[in-house]
Design a protein around this motif. Sequence first.
Motif, PDB file in Angstrom:
ATOM      1  N   LEU A 165      -1.230   5.017   9.343  1.00  0.00           N
ATOM      2  CA  LEU A 165      -1.620   5.465   8.014  1.00  0.00           C
ATOM      3  C   LEU A 165      -3.091   5.862   7.947  1.00  0.00           C
ATOM      4  O   LEU A 165      -3.960   5.096   8.373  1.00  0.00           O
ATOM      5  N   PRO A 166      -3.368   7.024   7.381  1.00  0.00           N
ATOM      6  CA  PRO A 166      -4.766   7.369   7.117  1.00  0.00           C
ATOM      7  C   PRO A 166      -5.281   6.448   6.015  1.00  0.00           C
ATOM      8  O   PRO A 166      -4.492   5.863   5.261  1.00  0.00           O
ATOM      9  N   ILE A 173       0.835  -1.200   0.000  1.00  0.00           N
ATOM     10  CA  ILE A 173       0.000   0.000   0.000  1.00  0.00           C
ATOM     11  C   ILE A 173       0.873   1.254   0.000  1.00  0.00           C
ATOM     12  O   ILE A 173       2.027   1.223   0.440  1.00  0.00           O
ATOM     13  N   PRO A 174       0.347   2.370  -0.483  1.00  0.00           N
ATOM     14  CA  PRO A 174       1.149   3.589  -0.651  1.00  0.00           C
ATOM     15  C   PRO A 174       1.864   4.078   0.609  1.00  0.00           C
ATOM     16  O   PRO A 174       3.020   4.503   0.543  1.00  0.00           O
ATOM     17  N   GLY A 175       1.229   4.027   1.756  1.00  0.00           N
ATOM     18  CA  GLY A 175       1.855   4.523   2.979  1.00  0.00           C
ATOM     19  C   GLY A 175       3.083   3.725   3.381  1.00  0.00           C
ATOM     20  O   GLY A 175       4.077   4.282   3.842  1.00  0.00           O
ATOM     21  N   LEU A 176       3.031   2.407   3.210  1.00  0.00           N
ATOM     22  CA  LEU A 176       4.201   1.585   3.507  1.00  0.00           C
ATOM     23  C   LEU A 176       5.275   1.783   2.458  1.00  0.00           C
ATOM     24  O   LEU A 176       6.463   1.845   2.773  1.00  0.00           O
ATOM     25  N   GLY A 190     -13.905   0.264   4.516  1.00  0.00           N
ATOM     26  CA  GLY A 190     -13.428   1.452   3.818  1.00  0.00           C
ATOM     27  C   GLY A 190     -13.199   2.602   4.786  1.00  0.00           C
ATOM     28  O   GLY A 190     -13.793   2.642   5.864  1.00  0.00           O
ATOM     29  N   TYR A 191     -12.319   3.503   4.390  1.00  0.00           N
ATOM     30  CA  TYR A 191     -11.987   4.694   5.182  1.00  0.00           C
ATOM     31  C   TYR A 191     -11.425   4.363   6.568  1.00  0.00           C
ATOM     32  O   TYR A 191     -11.624   5.101   7.519  1.00  0.00           O
ATOM     33  N   THR A 192     -10.695   3.247   6.688  1.00  0.00           N
ATOM     34  CA  THR A 192     -10.155   2.840   7.974  1.00  0.00           C
ATOM     35  C   THR A 192      -8.665   3.164   8.073  1.00  0.00           C
ATOM     36  O   THR A 192      -7.879   2.703   7.251  1.00  0.00           O
ATOM     37  N   PRO A 193      -8.254   3.968   9.069  1.00  0.00           N
ATOM     38  CA  PRO A 193      -6.824   4.173   9.282  1.00  0.00           C
ATOM     39  C   PRO A 193      -6.223   2.891   9.863  1.00  0.00           C
ATOM     40  O   PRO A 193      -6.894   2.155  10.586  1.00  0.00           O
ATOM     41  N   LEU A 194      -4.964   2.621   9.546  1.00  0.00           N
ATOM     42  CA  LEU A 194      -4.317   1.394  10.002  1.00  0.00           C
ATOM     43  C   LEU A 194      -2.943   1.693  10.586  1.00  0.00           C
ATOM     44  O   LEU A 194      -2.307   2.690  10.246  1.00  0.00           O
TER      45      LEU A 194
END
Length: 88
Positions: A53-54, A33-36, A70-74
């Motif tokens: 991550l948002p 995923i983009p944040g990682l 959906g729309y879950t920060p992790l």
Amino acid sequence: MFTDRVSWNSNYTATPFVAVIGCKDPTSVYGIIPGLDEGIRYMKPGGKGRFVLPSSLAYGQAGIWGIVPGYTPLVFEVDLISVTPGSK
């Protein structure tokens, strides 16, 4: 894990996950995923990182059906074992 510390996926005791940094397809066997993808670029081998991550840098609006809404920060806790340079 979710921000309430409930784990939805872990490979801490399993075989290390192999990813290709810059792979733009998170559905690929080597994509992330983009944040990682962005955060791991700043790590050094042997380093540990915690990424909050948002949803826009995780699974976004779609989520993962039946697992991550959906729309879950992790939150991801990462131990970077090694880096293998690839071709440019």
